[in-house]
Design a protein around this motif. Structure first.
Motif, PDB file in Angstrom:
ATOM      1  N   ILE A   4       0.870  -1.176   0.000  1.00 50.50           N
ATOM      2  CA  ILE A   4       0.000   0.000   0.000  1.00 50.50           C
ATOM      3  C   ILE A   4       0.908   1.228   0.000  1.00 50.50           C
ATOM      4  O   ILE A   4       1.758   1.362   0.887  1.00 50.50           O
ATOM      5  CB  ILE A   4      -0.897   0.018   1.261  1.00 50.50           C
ATOM      6  N   ALA A   5       0.717   2.099  -1.005  1.00 52.48           N
ATOM      7  CA  ALA A   5       1.527   3.322  -1.057  1.00 52.48           C
ATOM      8  C   ALA A   5       1.253   4.149   0.192  1.00 52.48           C
ATOM      9  O   ALA A   5       0.098   4.361   0.561  1.00 52.48           O
ATOM     10  CB  ALA A   5       1.183   4.121  -2.311  1.00 52.48           C
ATOM     11  N   HIS A   6       2.317   4.551   0.852  1.00 49.75           N
ATOM     12  CA  HIS A   6       2.139   5.304   2.092  1.00 49.75           C
ATOM     13  C   HIS A   6       3.323   6.238   2.326  1.00 49.75           C
ATOM     14  O   HIS A   6       4.350   6.141   1.646  1.00 49.75           O
ATOM     15  CB  HIS A   6       1.993   4.341   3.272  1.00 49.75           C
ATOM     16  N   ILE A   7       3.177   7.131   3.270  1.00 49.63           N
ATOM     17  CA  ILE A   7       4.271   7.998   3.700  1.00 49.63           C
ATOM     18  C   ILE A   7       4.495   7.721   5.181  1.00 49.63           C
ATOM     19  O   ILE A   7       3.541   7.555   5.940  1.00 49.63           O
ATOM     20  CB  ILE A   7       3.904   9.489   3.505  1.00 49.63           C
ATOM     21  N   LEU A   8       5.757   7.634   5.585  1.00 48.35           N
ATOM     22  CA  LEU A   8       6.054   7.455   7.008  1.00 48.35           C
ATOM     23  C   LEU A   8       6.020   8.824   7.683  1.00 48.35           C
ATOM     24  O   LEU A   8       6.752   9.738   7.285  1.00 48.35           O
ATOM     25  CB  LEU A   8       7.437   6.824   7.188  1.00 48.35           C
ATOM     26  N   VAL A   9       5.185   8.955   8.691  1.00 50.68           N
ATOM     27  CA  VAL A   9       5.031  10.248   9.352  1.00 50.68           C
ATOM     28  C   VAL A   9       5.377  10.118  10.832  1.00 50.68           C
ATOM     29  O   VAL A   9       4.944   9.173  11.500  1.00 50.68           O
ATOM     30  CB  VAL A   9       3.574  10.767   9.218  1.00 50.68           C
ATOM     31  N   ASN A  10       6.150  11.065  11.315  1.00 55.22           N
ATOM     32  CA  ASN A  10       6.496  11.104  12.735  1.00 55.22           C
ATOM     33  C   ASN A  10       5.223  11.313  13.568  1.00 55.22           C
ATOM     34  O   ASN A  10       4.397  12.155  13.231  1.00 55.22           O
ATOM     35  CB  ASN A  10       7.483  12.259  12.969  1.00 55.22           C
ATOM     36  N   ILE A 342      10.383   4.612  13.588  1.00 56.18           N
ATOM     37  CA  ILE A 342      10.497   4.870  12.150  1.00 56.18           C
ATOM     38  C   ILE A 342       9.361   5.725  11.607  1.00 56.18           C
ATOM     39  O   ILE A 342       9.423   6.207  10.486  1.00 56.18           O
ATOM     40  CB  ILE A 342      10.558   3.555  11.335  1.00 56.18           C
ATOM     41  N   GLY A 343       8.340   5.941  12.383  1.00 50.81           N
ATOM     42  CA  GLY A 343       7.195   6.730  11.914  1.00 50.81           C
ATOM     43  C   GLY A 343       5.994   5.852  11.616  1.00 50.81           C
ATOM     44  O   GLY A 343       6.109   4.623  11.553  1.00 50.81           O
ATOM     45  N   ILE A 344       4.855   6.494  11.442  1.00 52.08           N
ATOM     46  CA  ILE A 344       3.603   5.793  11.162  1.00 52.08           C
ATOM     47  C   ILE A 344       3.379   5.753   9.657  1.00 52.08           C
ATOM     48  O   ILE A 344       3.406   6.794   9.001  1.00 52.08           O
ATOM     49  CB  ILE A 344       2.422   6.524  11.852  1.00 52.08           C
ATOM     50  N   PRO A 345       3.168   4.571   9.082  1.00 52.56           N
ATOM     51  CA  PRO A 345       2.910   4.502   7.642  1.00 52.56           C
ATOM     52  C   PRO A 345       1.480   4.943   7.329  1.00 52.56           C
ATOM     53  O   PRO A 345       0.541   4.192   7.569  1.00 52.56           O
ATOM     54  CB  PRO A 345       3.128   3.020   7.318  1.00 52.56           C
ATOM     55  N   VAL A 346       1.321   6.146   6.844  1.00 52.21           N
ATOM     56  CA  VAL A 346      -0.015   6.670   6.535  1.00 52.21           C
ATOM     57  C   VAL A 346      -0.288   6.461   5.042  1.00 52.21           C
ATOM     58  O   VAL A 346       0.443   6.984   4.203  1.00 52.21           O
ATOM     59  CB  VAL A 346      -0.125   8.169   6.902  1.00 52.21           C
ATOM     60  N   PRO A 347      -1.327   5.689   4.706  1.00 51.45           N
ATOM     61  CA  PRO A 347      -1.615   5.411   3.297  1.00 51.45           C
ATOM     62  C   PRO A 347      -1.936   6.693   2.526  1.00 51.45           C
ATOM     63  O   PRO A 347      -2.479   7.645   3.099  1.00 51.45           O
ATOM     64  CB  PRO A 347      -2.852   4.498   3.348  1.00 51.45           C
ATOM     65  N   MET A 348      -1.625   6.721   1.230  1.00 47.46           N
ATOM     66  CA  MET A 348      -1.821   7.926   0.419  1.00 47.46           C
ATOM     67  C   MET A 348      -3.260   8.445   0.455  1.00 47.46           C
ATOM     68  O   MET A 348      -3.456   9.664   0.553  1.00 47.46           O
ATOM     69  CB  MET A 348      -1.378   7.673  -1.034  1.00 47.46           C
ATOM     70  N   PRO A 349      -4.272   7.569   0.394  1.00 44.19           N
ATOM     71  CA  PRO A 349      -5.637   8.122   0.453  1.00 44.19           C
ATOM     72  C   PRO A 349      -5.902   8.872   1.761  1.00 44.19           C
ATOM     73  O   PRO A 349      -6.646   9.851   1.779  1.00 44.19           O
ATOM     74  CB  PRO A 349      -6.538   6.880   0.350  1.00 44.19           C
ATOM     75  N   VAL A 350      -5.275   8.419   2.846  1.00 45.06           N
ATOM     76  CA  VAL A 350      -5.450   9.101   4.131  1.00 45.06           C
ATOM     77  C   VAL A 350      -4.697  10.437   4.107  1.00 45.06           C
ATOM     78  O   VAL A 350      -5.205  11.468   4.585  1.00 45.06           O
ATOM     79  CB  VAL A 350      -4.988   8.202   5.300  1.00 45.06           C
ATOM     80  N   ILE A 351      -3.502  10.416   3.535  1.00 46.48           N
ATOM     81  CA  ILE A 351      -2.739  11.669   3.380  1.00 46.48           C
ATOM     82  C   ILE A 351      -3.586  12.697   2.625  1.00 46.48           C
ATOM     83  O   ILE A 351      -3.675  13.872   3.018  1.00 46.48           O
ATOM     84  CB  ILE A 351      -1.415  11.407   2.612  1.00 46.48           C
ATOM     85  N   ASP A 352      -4.221  12.235   1.550  1.00 45.05           N
ATOM     86  CA  ASP A 352      -5.059  13.150   0.753  1.00 45.05           C
ATOM     87  C   ASP A 352      -6.208  13.719   1.584  1.00 45.05           C
ATOM     88  O   ASP A 352      -6.527  14.904   1.501  1.00 45.05           O
ATOM     89  CB  ASP A 352      -5.614  12.424  -0.482  1.00 45.05           C
ATOM     90  N   LYS A 353      -6.821  12.846   2.401  1.00 44.52           N
ATOM     91  CA  LYS A 353      -7.929  13.306   3.243  1.00 44.52           C
ATOM     92  C   LYS A 353      -7.436  14.354   4.254  1.00 44.52           C
ATOM     93  O   LYS A 353      -8.107  15.356   4.497  1.00 44.52           O
ATOM     94  CB  LYS A 353      -8.541  12.129   4.030  1.00 44.52           C
TER      95      LYS A 353
END
Lengths: 367, 367
Positions: A4-10, A342-353
């Motif tokens: 799942i495409a995601h961004i790691l966020v602190n 390492i941070g929380i992997p937030v999926p791209m759709p959630v990032i968009d929201k």
């Protein structure tokens, strides 16, 4: 989070972001901090269904008048052991946080303490509140009713919420015991995740109005939203053969302790609408409690025995395909350890929201 | 009871018979009355697995030294809200009865009351004790650990008991809400009934040491007796797909509140043997509690809301093949009503067992 495409966020950045958004919607600073901490703790513990992905849902509750950002809460009745709180239709998280701290304080003083909350709202992960008992050497319990999503045994209309049970008990060397479970086969939030990923759901999770299995996650999400027919199955599944009536019974137990004992809404009466179709406060009821361990036996002995219990279970023989037995809370503590680093992997759709939420109120989106 | 040869026995005659047998084995009269009432109440409520069919089992416990007929019980620690009782390895029923009455009395005085019992024994149906709260306008809860019979999720050795949860709540016009459920797919007693009837068991109830399904009730009974490998599955079934880890978690929750909090035995440490192979007291731990309803809201309002909750659920749309939704305790109250009138259908193999018990101690068998 595989594939799942995601961004790691602190996680601290995520908490700050949630607080900013909530404040822009009129939530008091102290309350916003609690909501943000509950949401990000869910993500840290690997329970994405109840993490920052839900922030938009709470904002939506505020916009619709389901949740009131600056509620007038009121203590209705209090004894040294019990308390009934009217949550003033405020967000569930600050109500629950306050209620649980009172329950724990009463337990420390009196051996046990219980706080019933009426007129509250969705509070995120139940385990968060049960765990507030741990530092005070208490066992903690947290229950809530929720929007109807689960069919009774032999029923085809969702009449009960996923009505979770959380219980936390302290340990010595091991991580604490933290049970946090919906009384349905799966939590409703899991369906949202399957839908987001365009995945089918297993056939033994839900039924439609004719008692047929549903595997289309989008269709089930639609039914859960409509609340007219079909829904999730209680823990134990369809009928009585594998104990579905027990999951149903547990859901009713939670409804009794939350909706009925508090004098709040219950069953399909939760989340009512006005005659003109406008949403009204959800009417969610909650129950929090704590027992002081050393009113029963010395805390140190209790904790050592908990360690031994959990280890015995984990070290017992395993099914051929598995090399590990997980006790409740163990996976979540491992996720917490890793994600804090390492941070929380937030999926791209959630990032968009989250970006939309930021843009809407003019908050700089730095995640 | 369809197709099973049986005799209809008046419940009062059955109670008298049980009392006589128990007294012959050294049980005090007052205690024998409680044991008999719990057993026959189970039969009246249609829970044959926990009725007079179990009398031989308790006599056997006394003979083996697992249960002591005239125990020295002791209050270890007491506060206005809590109490820890050492059951002196006495029969579970009188210990539980005493503990629950204390919990209810504390609840009436203080709003909530909890009694933890260590060094007890098998107590029959958990619901019996939870129901003792009803007449006092309290919600009652009763939990017990039990002999290891249930495998953990991803495990193949029975490490937990069927660890039941019972909760009773009063109503107004409807019969009370009485949840009484093992945290496994089925109660262990059910397997005995299948074996007695030479019936196969459904494949989703249990696994052997290789995690294969067991359908032979005799073989499963053997495994449960041996306690070396295999066992019942937790509520939710095998693995995590349908929530088996939740049933497992509930079993551990009960173990925490019963075995660990009381300082009793737990998990596979229950029912220990001495080095020479002799049985020792079971070490069963129990937990009883009550909440006084009018410390939260007026009793009358609570009871009316319970009535409405139960009716709403029962009147909701049904699966095509069923015309009724049963709420917890409803089937049992209907059995009670019928069996109080026409008698309890006692299967012939159970009649034979009771006759043997009578002959052994020279009691006239008049059933």
């Amino acid at each position: 989070m595989k594939n799942i495409a995601h961004i790691l966020v602190n996680h601290e950045a995520l908490i700050d972001f949630c607080i900013q958004i909530l404040i822009q919607h009129g939530v008091l600073n102290a309350d916003a901090e609690i909501v943000a901490d509950v949401l990000v703790t869910a993500d840290l513990r690997g329970i994405e269904s109840h993490g920052v992905a839900s922030l938009a849902r709470y904002i939506d509750d505020i916009k619709k008048g389901i949740a009131i950002p600056k509620p007038h809460t009121k203590i209705i009745y209090e004894t040294p052991v019990t308390l009934l709180l009217d949550g003033g239709a405020g967000l569930g998280h600050p109500n629950a946080h306050r209620a649980m701290l009172i329950a724990v304080e009463k337990a420390v003083q009196m051996g046990a303490g219980f706080v019933s909350v009426r007129n509250s709202n969705h509070f995120g992960i139940a385990g968060y509140y049960a765990m507030l008992a741990l530092d005070r050497d208490c066992i903690g319990i947290a229950l809530t009713n929720s929007i109807s999503a689960v069919v009774p045994t032999f029923g085809v209309k969702a009449m009960l919420g996923t009505n979770p049970i959380a219980l936390a008990a302290p340990t010595h060397h091991e991580q604490p015991f933290v049970l946090d479970m919906a009384t349905s086969v799966v939590a409703a939030g899991r369906i949202g995740i399957y839908k987001q990923r365009n995945q089918s759901i297993p056939p033994n999770w839900s039924i439609d109005e004719s008692a047929n299995s549903i595997t289309d996650s989008e269709y089930l999400s639609h039914l859960l939203l409509e609340r007219k027919a079909g829904g999730l199955l209680p823990l134990g599944g369809l009928g009585e053969n594998a104990g579905g009536h027990k999951g149903f019974g547990l859901g009713l137990m939670v409804e009794t302790m939350c909706g009925i004992l508090s004098g709040s809404a219950y069953a399909d009466l939760l989340y009512p609408q006005a005659n003109d179709g406008h949403a009204l406060p959800s009417g969610i009821g909650q129950f929090f409690g704590a027992w002081k361990i050393n009113c029963f036996r010395p805390e140190a002995d209790f904790k050592d025995a908990m360690d031994d219990l959990l280890r015995r279970i984990r070290n017992s023989p395993k099914v051929p395909s598995k090399n590990r037995i997980y006790t409740p809370g163990e996976k979540e503590y491992e996720a917490l350890e890793q994600r804090s680093q390492i941070g929380i992997p937030v999926p791209m759709p959630v990032i968009d929201k989250l970006r939309s939420l930021a843009e809407e109120v003019g908050v700089t989106f730095t995640i």
